[in-house]
Design a protein around this motif. Structure first.
Motif, PDB file in Angstrom:
ATOM      1  N   THR A  30     -15.926 -46.759 -19.257  1.00 34.87           N
ATOM      2  CA  THR A  30     -15.268 -45.774 -18.404  1.00 34.87           C
ATOM      3  C   THR A  30     -14.094 -45.157 -19.152  1.00 34.87           C
ATOM      4  OG1 THR A  30     -13.530 -47.080 -17.296  1.00 34.87           O
ATOM      5  CG2 THR A  30     -15.786 -47.319 -16.469  1.00 34.87           C
ATOM      6  N   VAL A  34     -14.186 -42.108 -15.210  1.00 30.27           N
ATOM      7  CA  VAL A  34     -15.597 -41.706 -15.233  1.00 30.27           C
ATOM      8  C   VAL A  34     -16.428 -42.817 -15.859  1.00 30.27           C
ATOM      9  CG1 VAL A  34     -17.283 -40.039 -16.102  1.00 30.27           C
ATOM     10  CG2 VAL A  34     -15.004 -39.264 -15.383  1.00 30.27           C
ATOM     11  N   ALA A  35     -17.477 -43.253 -15.159  1.00 31.38           N
ATOM     12  CA  ALA A  35     -18.398 -44.265 -15.678  1.00 31.38           C
ATOM     13  C   ALA A  35     -19.543 -43.556 -16.398  1.00 31.38           C
ATOM     14  CB  ALA A  35     -18.930 -45.119 -14.538  1.00 31.38           C
ATOM     15  N   TYR A  36     -19.649 -43.792 -17.694  1.00 28.51           N
ATOM     16  CA  TYR A  36     -20.662 -43.104 -18.496  1.00 28.51           C
ATOM     17  C   TYR A  36     -22.006 -43.836 -18.445  1.00 28.51           C
ATOM     18  CZ  TYR A  36     -17.219 -39.897 -20.325  1.00 28.51           C
ATOM     19  OH  TYR A  36     -16.278 -38.902 -20.431  1.00 28.51           O
ATOM     20  N   ILE A  38     -24.116 -44.177 -16.128  1.00 29.97           N
ATOM     21  CA  ILE A  38     -24.249 -45.052 -14.961  1.00 29.97           C
ATOM     22  C   ILE A  38     -25.688 -45.116 -14.451  1.00 29.97           C
ATOM     23  CG2 ILE A  38     -23.606 -43.233 -13.321  1.00 29.97           C
ATOM     24  CD1 ILE A  38     -22.629 -46.962 -13.094  1.00 29.97           C
ATOM     25  N   GLN A  65     -20.274 -44.970  -8.969  1.00 28.27           N
ATOM     26  CA  GLN A  65     -19.231 -44.183  -9.620  1.00 28.27           C
ATOM     27  C   GLN A  65     -17.934 -44.190  -8.802  1.00 28.27           C
ATOM     28  OE1 GLN A  65     -17.868 -42.696 -12.582  1.00 28.27           O
ATOM     29  NE2 GLN A  65     -19.865 -41.686 -12.741  1.00 28.27           N
ATOM     30  N   ILE A  68     -16.224 -47.699  -9.009  1.00 31.71           N
ATOM     31  CA  ILE A  68     -15.619 -47.914 -10.321  1.00 31.71           C
ATOM     32  C   ILE A  68     -14.347 -47.082 -10.486  1.00 31.71           C
ATOM     33  CG2 ILE A  68     -15.955 -47.496 -12.791  1.00 31.71           C
ATOM     34  CD1 ILE A  68     -18.910 -48.305 -12.356  1.00 31.71           C
ATOM     35  N   ARG A  69     -14.405 -45.829 -10.093  1.00 28.86           N
ATOM     36  CA  ARG A  69     -13.225 -44.959 -10.217  1.00 28.86           C
ATOM     37  C   ARG A  69     -12.046 -45.522  -9.426  1.00 28.86           C
ATOM     38  NH1 ARG A  69     -12.229 -39.635 -11.519  1.00 28.86           N
ATOM     39  NH2 ARG A  69     -14.447 -39.151 -11.689  1.00 28.86           N
ATOM     40  N   SER A  82     -10.035 -46.173 -22.930  1.00 29.28           N
ATOM     41  CA  SER A  82     -11.324 -46.545 -22.345  1.00 29.28           C
ATOM     42  C   SER A  82     -11.219 -47.935 -21.720  1.00 29.28           C
ATOM     43  CB  SER A  82     -12.407 -46.552 -23.420  1.00 29.28           C
ATOM     44  OG  SER A  82     -12.699 -45.242 -23.839  1.00 29.28           O
TER      45      SER A  82
END
Length: 254
Positions: A30, A34-36, A38, A65, A68-69, A82
């Protein structure tokens, strides 16, 4: 900074969160909340939990998402770094997300520390996702290698050919080409291959004997947060210039 975990809708301190049950997991990169990748991480969790436990999580990427945010925000970690977040699904169908310590970089990067690799005979992983069992096996192997004076375990099979793990794929550079012993359906593997192809190279999947490590130019392993370049194997000194180029274009980058 207070690292937090989300467990079936409850938010608790990560230091208090433990799951004694068998689980499958994915570490997610992240950055700025933002979770990449996902969607791919959730797909891997679903496939592996169905195979191991007979069921899959119903959470969608949008909900994951948002969780996680919010967790990263509540943990008050720096938005300039990160942050890895672990998604777990255990054998009782309990779903959790846990915020881990931020990295020292912003986006995927090449770690400054270069490790000494030591070969260890192991059995190939049977799962694309990390599990409670694979975590224990990795920790045991790393402890043994540390005892032998190394930092990074290079897995080899009974025939002394390299084994690559989906969550820590290994790549070697030799005479202008990149090689790896196995293709994986993991996010970590895909991140590296995409970066290699951006630079105009191709990754060749080939058996790599342990003896070849004393001839190759560079070796690195990649996890979800970045790349670790090996400094040496069996007193054979290794370079890192081409590995550095891969790290410079590897996503995520902001």
């Amino acid at each position: 900074m207070k690292l937090l975990a989300w467990v079936d809708g409850r938010v608790v301190e990560a230091s208090e969160f433990r799951t004694p049950l068998p689980y499958v997991m994915q570490r997610i990169h992240t950055l700025e909340g933002v979770a990449y990748n996902i969607d791919q991480h959730i797909d891997i969790i679903r496939r592996e939990s169905e195979k191991l436990f007979g069921f899959a999580s119903v959470i969608g990427s949008g909900d994951a998402q948002r969780i996680i945010r919010r967790l990263v925000e509540l943990s008050r970690v720096s938005s300039s770094l990160s942050v890895p977040v672990v998604m777990r699904l255990d054998s009782s169908a309990s779903l959790s997300f846990e915020v881990e310590q931020p990295s020292y970089g912003r986006g995927a990067y090449l770690r400054a520390r270069r490790d000494v690799g030591v070969c260890l005979e192991m059995y190939p992983p049977t799962s694309v996702a990390q599990t409670s069992m694979s975590m224990a096996v990795d920790a045991l192997a790393d402890a043994q290698v540390y005892h032998l004076g190394g930092h990074t375990t290079i897995w080899v099979d009974v025939n002394r050919n390299l084994i690559s793990r989906p969550w820590l794929p290994i790549f070697v550079y030799y005479k202008g080409a990149w090689f790896t012993p196995q293709e994986h359906r993991s996010v970590e593997y895909a991140m590296v291959v995409e970066a290699v192809e951006k630079l105009g190279y191709k990754v060749y999947v080939r058996d790599i004997p342990e003896s070849a490590l004393e001839l190759v130019d560079e070796i690195f392993v990649a996890d979800i947060m970045g790349i670790t370049s090996l400094a040496s194997v069996k007193k054979h000194r290794l370079l890192s210039s081409f590995t550095n180029r891969i790290a410079s274009v590897m996503e995520p980058k902001i």
